[in-house]
Design an enzyme around this catalytic site. Sequence first.
Site, PDB file in Angstrom:
ATOM      1  N   ARG A  88       8.271   3.452  -0.532  1.00 29.66           N
ATOM      2  CA  ARG A  88       7.032   4.098  -0.126  1.00 29.66           C
ATOM      3  C   ARG A  88       7.224   4.884   1.177  1.00 29.66           C
ATOM      4  NH1 ARG A  88       1.330   1.303   1.598  1.00 29.66           N
ATOM      5  NH2 ARG A  88       2.580   0.906   3.451  1.00 29.66           N
ATOM      6  N   HIS A 135      -1.442   7.378 -16.066  1.00 24.95           N
ATOM      7  CA  HIS A 135      -1.231   7.244 -14.611  1.00 24.95           C
ATOM      8  C   HIS A 135      -0.133   8.176 -14.133  1.00 24.95           C
ATOM      9  CE1 HIS A 135      -1.910   5.262 -10.825  1.00 24.95           C
ATOM     10  NE2 HIS A 135      -0.633   4.961 -10.675  1.00 24.95           N
ATOM     11  N   TYR A 171      -4.009  11.563  -4.559  1.00 18.45           N
ATOM     12  CA  TYR A 171      -4.360  11.026  -3.241  1.00 18.45           C
ATOM     13  C   TYR A 171      -3.945  11.884  -2.052  1.00 18.45           C
ATOM     14  CZ  TYR A 171       0.354   8.833  -3.367  1.00 18.45           C
ATOM     15  OH  TYR A 171       1.691   8.583  -3.459  1.00 18.45           O
ATOM     16  N   HIS A 220      -1.098  -1.256 -12.918  1.00 14.26           N
ATOM     17  CA  HIS A 220      -0.139  -2.270 -12.435  1.00 14.26           C
ATOM     18  C   HIS A 220      -0.840  -3.623 -12.256  1.00 14.26           C
ATOM     19  CE1 HIS A 220       2.331   1.183 -11.512  1.00 14.26           C
ATOM     20  NE2 HIS A 220       1.619   1.546 -10.488  1.00 14.26           N
ATOM     21  N   HIS A 263      -8.120   3.595  -4.240  1.00  9.76           N
ATOM     22  CA  HIS A 263      -6.662   3.447  -4.327  1.00  9.76           C
ATOM     23  C   HIS A 263      -6.225   2.031  -4.669  1.00  9.76           C
ATOM     24  CE1 HIS A 263      -2.556   2.740  -2.833  1.00  9.76           C
ATOM     25  NE2 HIS A 263      -2.340   3.971  -3.227  1.00  9.76           N
ATOM     26  N   HIS A 288       1.203  10.468 -10.476  1.00  9.02           N
ATOM     27  CA  HIS A 288       1.141  11.088  -9.148  1.00  9.02           C
ATOM     28  C   HIS A 288       2.112  12.267  -9.252  1.00  9.02           C
ATOM     29  CE1 HIS A 288      -0.701   7.342  -7.845  1.00  9.02           C
ATOM     30  NE2 HIS A 288       0.336   6.684  -8.294  1.00  9.02           N
ATOM     31  N   ASP A 299       3.541   7.483 -14.015  1.00  3.55           N
ATOM     32  CA  ASP A 299       3.400   7.104 -12.610  1.00  3.55           C
ATOM     33  C   ASP A 299       4.287   7.908 -11.658  1.00  3.55           C
ATOM     34  OD1 ASP A 299       2.847   5.779 -10.263  1.00  3.55           O
ATOM     35  OD2 ASP A 299       3.473   3.803 -10.918  1.00  3.55           O
ATOM     36  N   ARG A 339      -6.295  -2.984  -0.868  1.00  8.52           N
ATOM     37  CA  ARG A 339      -5.792  -2.923   0.510  1.00  8.52           C
ATOM     38  C   ARG A 339      -6.205  -1.635   1.209  1.00  8.52           C
ATOM     39  NH1 ARG A 339      -0.798  -0.002  -0.717  1.00  8.52           N
ATOM     40  NH2 ARG A 339      -0.234  -0.632  -2.825  1.00  8.52           N
ATOM     41  N   GLN A 370       5.238  13.262  -7.040  1.00  5.36           N
ATOM     42  CA  GLN A 370       6.393  12.349  -6.970  1.00  5.36           C
ATOM     43  C   GLN A 370       7.523  12.769  -7.912  1.00  5.36           C
ATOM     44  OE1 GLN A 370       5.116   8.227  -7.205  1.00  5.36           O
ATOM     45  NE2 GLN A 370       3.649   8.464  -5.548  1.00  5.36           N
TER      46      GLN A 370
HETATM   47 ZN   LIG Z   1       0.285   4.718  -8.847  1.00  7.50          ZN
END
Ligand SMILES: [Zn+2]
Length: 461
Positions: free
Chosen positions: A84, A58, A123, A274, A208, A60, A325, A211, A63
């Site tokens: 976030r 995992h 994303y 997660h 994703h 991103h 992550d 939600r 980040q």
């Molecule tokens: Zn993530």
Amino acid sequence: MTRTLFATDALLPGGWAKNVLLSWNDAGQLTQVQSSAQPVAGAQVANGPVIPGMPNLHSHAFQRAFAGLTEHRAEQQDSFWSWRTLMYRFAARLGPQHMEAIATWLYAEMLEAGYTSVCEFQYVHHDADGRPYADDATLSLALLRAAQKVGIGFTLLPVLYQTSGFGGQPPNEGQRRFIRSTDSMLRLLDTLKPACDAAGARLGLAPHSLRAVPPDALREAIAGLEALDRSAPIHIHIAEQTKEVDDCVAWSGQRPVAWLLDHAPVDARWCLVHATHMDAAEYARGAKSGAVAGLCPTTEANLGDGIFDFPAWRHHGGAWGVGSDSHATVNAAEELLMLEYSQRLGKRQRNVGASAAQPHVATALTLEAVRGGAQASGRAIGGLAAGQQADFVVLDAAQLALQGLAAPDMLSSHVFASHRTSAIDAVWVSGRPRVVAGRHALHQEAAAAFVAARSQLLLEN
Ligand SMILES: [Zn+2]
């Protein structure tokens, strides 16, 4: 080109073995793993114990550029949600050239830290105004190029993101670069498939979270993916935050993992990233579904998510692996350390990660995380066995923390007592040495480009 390596000690899927000769073909696939072998003339000899390369399930990538920049109080009670907000602000300014520079450095760092492949949960799709790039695949292709440049194994997971909350709430301004219709996602997958195939990468899909993806879109996207590739990996963020669990219950009457298991074809293709907050029934059903639990122990600690009940998942035979992550930490050994320590703190016990077959915690965790990580990656990278890619890490037996120890204790010291100095000598991916004497060949130039990209993003702040 070298296609053999002799190791005095090697960690095979069944445990530690002595005098192991690894052989692979031109495609970088292991053809033979022979224990109790004699060193053959011309075979390279490893400078320490050989362990399987760790899949990072995992990531991103972007980040990485603001790791360390959110460690100050911004609200009375900081949380995942205030983090976030900062992450969205940073993502808003990112361009393709930043993305590629950040990822190139990050992937080189990963290799130096014992990861041999990565699943990129991608994303950010559109330009800063939320409009598709002229080539809609621009940012995904920047990541694929970065992976190829440094030679890390790659699984690309374009992310489907449509809503800002359960029940179809419209996306907010900070999410404009992420949003895609289901049709546009399926077109993107069609575009990316040949590029991934040509690069030896695997293409999957990441809805994703519950939600961000309404039920109809989830169903249609998975059907579209299956038409392209029936066994492609599917990753989803599932129950990272208690607020997310409460919102899901308010919307559907069910907790997220329970809802997913009842409404989606969850099986061994799936990675539940997660899966932190589950009740007893979800631990049992989730584990038995065959899905991999995607654990990101250092990020989950950094964000204050909560503690996964590792023994409960394993009790039901659940597969699992690790990811870095948010990249506050990029170190395969440290993820295993954090996983084990979170369990010790929560349960007031030691050596929670040991198993009946493997009393050494670091050995048991490494083998299981490699197996689960390979499954989540959808690639043949499940350890040192014929038919798998020749992805492996050579520990540095000359490191003080490891000197004079038996191989299982060397790995224990690497994970628990190397004092965060890397005890890695070499890292090989698909039979090619990518890290030699602890360094990736592109270390210096990739680091400089990363710092320049980060400075530019900060200046534009
Ligand atoms: Zn993530």
